[in-house]
Scaffold this active site. Structure first.
Site, PDB file in Angstrom:
ATOM      1  N   THR A  23       0.847  -1.188   0.000  1.00 20.44           N
ATOM      2  CA  THR A  23       0.000   0.000   0.000  1.00 20.44           C
ATOM      3  C   THR A  23       0.888   1.245   0.000  1.00 20.44           C
ATOM      4  O   THR A  23       1.935   1.261   0.645  1.00 20.44           O
ATOM      5  CB  THR A  23      -0.903   0.019   1.245  1.00 20.44           C
ATOM      6  OG1 THR A  23      -1.823  -1.078   1.167  1.00 20.44           O
ATOM      7  CG2 THR A  23      -1.694   1.317   1.363  1.00 20.44           C
ATOM      8  N   GLY A  24       0.451   2.268  -0.716  1.00 25.24           N
ATOM      9  CA  GLY A  24       1.186   3.528  -0.702  1.00 25.24           C
ATOM     10  C   GLY A  24       1.663   3.932  -2.080  1.00 25.24           C
ATOM     11  O   GLY A  24       1.499   3.212  -3.070  1.00 25.24           O
ATOM     12  N   SER A  25       2.299   5.099  -2.144  1.00 27.89           N
ATOM     13  CA  SER A  25       2.683   5.688  -3.424  1.00 27.89           C
ATOM     14  C   SER A  25       3.727   4.864  -4.167  1.00 27.89           C
ATOM     15  O   SER A  25       3.718   4.805  -5.400  1.00 27.89           O
ATOM     16  CB  SER A  25       3.210   7.110  -3.207  1.00 27.89           C
ATOM     17  OG  SER A  25       4.337   7.112  -2.344  1.00 27.89           O
ATOM     18  N   ASP A  78       6.381  -4.041  -1.127  1.00 31.37           N
ATOM     19  CA  ASP A  78       5.772  -2.932  -0.386  1.00 31.37           C
ATOM     20  C   ASP A  78       6.806  -1.831  -0.184  1.00 31.37           C
ATOM     21  O   ASP A  78       8.015  -2.055  -0.336  1.00 31.37           O
ATOM     22  CB  ASP A  78       5.245  -3.428   0.964  1.00 31.37           C
ATOM     23  CG  ASP A  78       4.077  -2.594   1.491  1.00 31.37           C
ATOM     24  OD1 ASP A  78       3.795  -1.518   0.912  1.00 31.37           O
ATOM     25  OD2 ASP A  78       3.447  -3.018   2.474  1.00 31.37           O
ATOM     26  N   ALA A  80       8.228   1.653   2.310  1.00 31.68           N
ATOM     27  CA  ALA A  80       8.534   1.931   3.713  1.00 31.68           C
ATOM     28  C   ALA A  80       8.748   3.426   3.875  1.00 31.68           C
ATOM     29  O   ALA A  80       9.095   4.133   2.922  1.00 31.68           O
ATOM     30  CB  ALA A  80       9.772   1.165   4.165  1.00 31.68           C
ATOM     31  N   ASP A  81       8.517   3.903   5.087  1.00 29.36           N
ATOM     32  CA  ASP A  81       8.735   5.321   5.388  1.00 29.36           C
ATOM     33  C   ASP A  81      10.176   5.586   5.809  1.00 29.36           C
ATOM     34  O   ASP A  81      10.707   6.662   5.549  1.00 29.36           O
ATOM     35  CB  ASP A  81       7.763   5.768   6.482  1.00 29.36           C
ATOM     36  CG  ASP A  81       6.321   5.603   6.042  1.00 29.36           C
ATOM     37  OD1 ASP A  81       5.944   6.220   5.028  1.00 29.36           O
ATOM     38  OD2 ASP A  81       5.580   4.846   6.684  1.00 29.36           O
ATOM     39  N   GLU A 100      -0.421  -4.694   6.583  1.00 29.55           N
ATOM     40  CA  GLU A 100       0.895  -4.843   5.964  1.00 29.55           C
ATOM     41  C   GLU A 100       1.771  -5.798   6.768  1.00 29.55           C
ATOM     42  O   GLU A 100       2.484  -6.637   6.195  1.00 29.55           O
ATOM     43  CB  GLU A 100       1.575  -3.478   5.842  1.00 29.55           C
ATOM     44  CG  GLU A 100       0.956  -2.580   4.791  1.00 29.55           C
ATOM     45  CD  GLU A 100       1.533  -1.183   4.780  1.00 29.55           C
ATOM     46  OE1 GLU A 100       1.502  -0.543   3.717  1.00 29.55           O
ATOM     47  OE2 GLU A 100       2.019  -0.721   5.837  1.00 29.55           O
ATOM     48  N   LYS A 118      14.546   7.563   1.733  1.00 32.33           N
ATOM     49  CA  LYS A 118      13.983   6.782   2.843  1.00 32.33           C
ATOM     50  C   LYS A 118      15.048   6.009   3.626  1.00 32.33           C
ATOM     51  O   LYS A 118      14.738   5.409   4.653  1.00 32.33           O
ATOM     52  CB  LYS A 118      12.932   5.802   2.314  1.00 32.33           C
ATOM     53  CG  LYS A 118      11.784   6.466   1.536  1.00 32.33           C
ATOM     54  CD  LYS A 118      10.995   7.422   2.397  1.00 32.33           C
ATOM     55  CE  LYS A 118       9.922   8.152   1.608  1.00 32.33           C
ATOM     56  NZ  LYS A 118       8.884   7.278   1.094  1.00 32.33           N
TER      57      LYS A 118
END
Length: 226
Positions: A23-25, A78, A80-81, A100, A118
């Site tokens: 999930t995410g950009s 996936d 990660a921040d 997640e 990141k």
């Protein structure tokens, strides 16, 4: 950079795999590429880490499997921040951390795709998301403030943020995290805490980093090398 890393990761998907969709950009680019490959004949089944990802997968014609039919997930891609040099992660900026982590824990090969911004020396500059139960959340927040004085209940557009699971997110502004695993254990000991955005290095197989030079740098977790 995100797109480059995502498309490189998708190259590892093979026919008959069960694939976890992040999930995410950054994960968005991977899902788009997977959709293209499915349209070209790639034969896979997939599981999604959020309602948004599930909707996108359906739009792209990616076959989704019911969890009752899934015994293990072959590969998950996936974002990660934050990623530290030991492969520990902060995830959950989009609020999907519980789903997640469930997918990550049950995945044989877990690929994290990020751009170079990141990568950090120590986790914690990005606020740590913690999913908490709505019932008695004020008490849970009070206990979390004993761990971190700067705790904020997440809201969007002036409304309390609600996860796909019907829960709340508390963001902990820690600044730095010296021992991610110890902190994760401490937070899980607080009643009302359901899951944290700290992902152990033990889950991660590879980190693929899109760089400003146009190359994708691949970091292999030591435990997966021969």
């Amino acid at each position: 950079m995100k797109k480059q890393a995502a498309e490189k990761a998708v190259e590892q998907i093979q026919d008959n795999m069960v694939v976890g969709l992040g999930t995410g950009s950054t994960a968005y680019f991977a899902i788009q590429k997977i959709g293209e490959k499915v349209a070209q004949g790639l034969d896979i089944g997939a599981v999604a880490t959020s309602v948004h990802t599930e909707k996108l997968a359906k739009e792209l014609g990616i076959p989704l499997l019911p969890f009752a039919d899934v015994h293990a997930i072959d590969l998950t891609i996936d974002g990660a921040d934050e990623v530290d040099p030991q492969f520990n992660l902060i995830k959950g900026g989009g609020g999907a951390l519980m789903r997640e982590k469930l997918i990550a824990y049950n995945t044989r090969h877990y690929i994290i795709i990020v751009d170079e911004s990141k990568m950090v020396q120590q986790l914690g500059a990005f606020p740590l998301p913690v999913e908490i139960l709505p019932f008695g959340y004020e008490l849970t927040l009070a206990q979390l403030r004993k761990v971190c004085s700067a705790v904020q209940l997440r809201s969007t557009n002036g409304k309390t943020f609600i996860t796909d699971n019907g829960n709340l997110i508390a963001d902990l502004h820690l600044g730095s995290i010296a021992d991610p695993e110890l902190l994760d254990t401490l937070l899980h000991g607080v009643p009302g805490v359901l899951e944290t955005g700290l992902f152990s290095h033990r889950m991660v197989s590879q980190v693929m980093i899109g760089t400003s030079g146009g190359e994708v740098k691949i970091l292999q977790h030591p435990s997966t090398t021969s």
